[in-house]
Design a protein around this motif. Structure first.
Motif, short mmCIF file in Angstrom:
data_model
loop_
_atom_site.label_atom_id
_atom_site.label_comp_id
_atom_site.label_asym_id
_atom_site.label_seq_id
_atom_site.Cartn_x
_atom_site.Cartn_y
_atom_site.Cartn_z
N THR A 84 0.85 -1.19 0.00
CA THR A 84 0.00 0.00 0.00
C THR A 84 0.89 1.25 0.00
O THR A 84 2.04 1.20 0.42
CB THR A 84 -0.92 0.02 1.24
N PRO A 85 0.36 2.38 -0.47
CA PRO A 85 1.21 3.57 -0.62
C PRO A 85 1.70 4.12 0.73
O PRO A 85 0.99 4.04 1.74
CB PRO A 85 0.28 4.58 -1.30
N LEU A 86 2.90 4.65 0.72
CA LEU A 86 3.41 5.49 1.80
C LEU A 86 3.56 6.88 1.20
O LEU A 86 4.50 7.15 0.47
CB LEU A 86 4.73 4.96 2.34
N THR A 87 2.60 7.74 1.51
CA THR A 87 2.46 9.03 0.84
C THR A 87 3.07 10.14 1.69
O THR A 87 2.67 10.31 2.85
CB THR A 87 0.98 9.33 0.57
N GLU A 88 4.01 10.89 1.12
CA GLU A 88 4.58 12.02 1.84
C GLU A 88 3.69 13.25 1.69
O GLU A 88 3.24 13.57 0.59
CB GLU A 88 5.99 12.34 1.34
N LEU A 144 3.05 20.35 11.65
CA LEU A 144 3.45 19.65 12.87
C LEU A 144 4.87 19.99 13.31
O LEU A 144 5.32 19.52 14.36
CB LEU A 144 3.32 18.14 12.67
N GLY A 145 5.60 20.79 12.51
CA GLY A 145 6.96 21.13 12.88
C GLY A 145 7.91 19.96 12.78
O GLY A 145 8.86 19.84 13.57
N ALA A 146 7.67 19.08 11.80
CA ALA A 146 8.52 17.91 11.58
C ALA A 146 9.29 18.08 10.28
O ALA A 146 8.99 18.96 9.46
CB ALA A 146 7.68 16.64 11.54
N GLY A 147 10.29 17.22 10.07
CA GLY A 147 11.05 17.27 8.83
C GLY A 147 10.25 16.70 7.67
O GLY A 147 10.12 17.33 6.62
N ARG A 148 9.72 15.48 7.86
CA ARG A 148 8.94 14.81 6.82
C ARG A 148 7.81 14.04 7.50
O ARG A 148 8.03 13.43 8.55
CB ARG A 148 9.81 13.86 5.99
N ALA A 165 16.36 6.05 5.20
CA ALA A 165 16.69 4.66 5.50
C ALA A 165 16.83 4.38 6.99
O ALA A 165 16.70 3.23 7.42
CB ALA A 165 17.99 4.26 4.78
N GLU A 166 17.08 5.40 7.80
CA GLU A 166 17.17 5.18 9.24
C GLU A 166 15.83 4.80 9.84
O GLU A 166 15.76 4.28 10.95
CB GLU A 166 17.69 6.44 9.95
N GLY A 167 14.77 5.09 9.12
CA GLY A 167 13.43 4.77 9.61
C GLY A 167 12.78 5.96 10.28
O GLY A 167 13.35 7.06 10.35
N PRO A 168 11.58 5.76 10.80
CA PRO A 168 10.83 6.88 11.39
C PRO A 168 11.38 7.28 12.76
O PRO A 168 12.01 6.48 13.45
CB PRO A 168 9.41 6.33 11.51
N GLY A 224 12.63 19.69 14.04
CA GLY A 224 12.35 20.06 12.66
C GLY A 224 12.94 19.14 11.61
O GLY A 224 12.68 19.33 10.42
N SER A 225 13.71 18.14 12.03
CA SER A 225 14.26 17.18 11.07
C SER A 225 13.62 15.80 11.20
O SER A 225 13.99 14.87 10.47
CB SER A 225 15.77 17.05 11.26
N SER A 226 12.67 15.64 12.11
CA SER A 226 12.13 14.31 12.41
C SER A 226 11.27 13.76 11.27
O SER A 226 10.58 14.50 10.55
CB SER A 226 11.27 14.39 13.68
N VAL A 227 11.31 12.42 11.14
CA VAL A 227 10.47 11.69 10.18
C VAL A 227 9.32 11.05 10.94
O VAL A 227 9.54 10.28 11.89
CB VAL A 227 11.29 10.62 9.44
N VAL A 228 8.10 11.37 10.54
CA VAL A 228 6.89 10.89 11.22
C VAL A 228 6.09 10.02 10.26
O VAL A 228 5.93 10.37 9.08
CB VAL A 228 6.03 12.07 11.70
#
Length: 359
Positions: A30-34, A42-46, A197-200, A337-341
């Protein structure tokens, strides 16, 4: 907020589940949509949304667990010398799990008997019946439907395929949880392809009895070292059994009310999920129906079809990161501000239609 959860560890999920699903007709990740607008908000990176609005021909993720558990159940019956005739796969459901069991039964030439609690929309009931399942509507809540299903499964050539566990009934629910591991494996591959690649850094998970959350905790907390994301559970305010259990430090049953998040309207955590939820969840939150509806509308505007349960992942994260104490919670979760959620949107918009009379 539970600051020690990222240090908790458990064993890994079994190998072979992803290969089983990949061999099924119609399988595709299933899609993982950015969604950059959500990252800005949310003040996150991605920010990525795992979109489960179409999974193996059904509008929710539940087919992953049902198909693997039925496969294991039928294989075990064959190995034990049980007769070759069809069995009745019995379950209780708020909608998506029952439909997944019914679909799997129909495709494999088996029978299904599905117990549905009060408050499930007639269209959801009709969708289960359309899979050639026998449907019994129960005038009580979800826990009562589970009890009725367990009684019916005591009949000859019947098997209970339930996605919640209790002492004495844990093997098949464990297989259902194993089935959900495919979703997490897909996320790993998709994030790597997207340059993460490091993951969420955080995963937000809608929770009913906790089976999907158990699978997510198992996936991320079974790694011996390296990056460990924060894991957030989100429930309806009217059925926050995991939040209440974590608050008390032991599993408890809550008396639920009506909620548009029908698939999350569960009063008791699964017995096999509880040790994982208690050990591995960094935070838990409960949200009102209005917040889930607002989140679903926002996701739709960004091109993602999400029902009230799936959109709860966004509603819960918004609740955690905003309002009084939001900055402290953000810091405790390790977000910047660089976090992946990653938000797990567990169903499409029409997967579990709900009544406008719910309150």
């Amino acid at each position: 907020m539970r600051p020690r959860a990222r240090a908790w560890r458990c064993g890994p999920p079994p190998a072979g589940v992803r290969d089983f699903h990949a061999a099924l007709p119609g399988y595709a990740p299933t899609p993982l949509t950015e969604l950059p607008p959500l990252a800005d908000e949310l003040g996150a990176g991605r920010v990525f949304v795992k979109d489960e609005s179409s999974r193996l021909g059904l509008p929710a993720f539940k087919a992953l667990g049902a198909s693997w558990a039925v496969h294991r159940t039928l294989a075990e019956r064959a190995a034990s010398g049980a007769g070759p005739g069809p069995v009745v796969l019995v379950t209780a459901t708020d909608g998506n799990h029952g439909r997944a069991v019914a679909r799997t039964a129909r495709l494999l030439g088996q029978h299904a008997h599905v117990f549905v609690p009060r408050g499930v929309h007639p269209r959801a009931v009709a969708a289960i019946a359309a899979e050639n399942a026998e449907v019994t509507e129960v005038p009580g809540p979800y826990d009562e439907a589970v009890r009725r299903a367990a009684e019916a499964a005591a009949a000859p050539d019947s098997v209970l395929v339930q996605d919640t566990a209790w002492p004495g009934y844990e093997r098949i629910p464990g297989w259902i949880v194993e089935g959900y591991s495919t979703l997490c494996a897909e996320i790993d591959e998709q994030l790597a392809a997207a340059g993460a690649a490091e993951g969420p850094d955080l995963v937000s998970i809608p929770v009913g009895v906790g089976s999907l959350a158990q699978a997510v905790v198992t996936h991320y907390r079974s790694r011996p070292s390296g990056h460990a994301p924060a894991l957030l559970s989100v429930e309806p305010r009217s059925a926050a059994c995991v939040l209440e259990s974590l608050t008390r430090g032991e599993p408890v049953t809550v008396t639920g009310g009506d909620t548009t998040m029908a698939g999350l309207n569960c009063g008791t955590p699964s017995s096999i999920a509880w040790p994982y939820l208690h050990g591995g969840l960094d935070a838990a939150v409960a949200v009102p129906d209005a917040d889930s509806a607002h989140a679903a509308a926002g996701l739709a505007a960004l091109g993602v079809s999400s029902g009230p349960c799936g959109a709860a992942a966004l509603a819960g994260l918004r609740a955690v990161l905003t309002g009084e104490g939001g900055e402290e919670r953000r810091t405790a979760l390790g977000l910047d501000g660089s976090s992946v959620v990653v938000l797990l949107s567990t169903e499409g918009r029409d997967a579990n239609p709900h009544s406008v009379t719910h309150h």
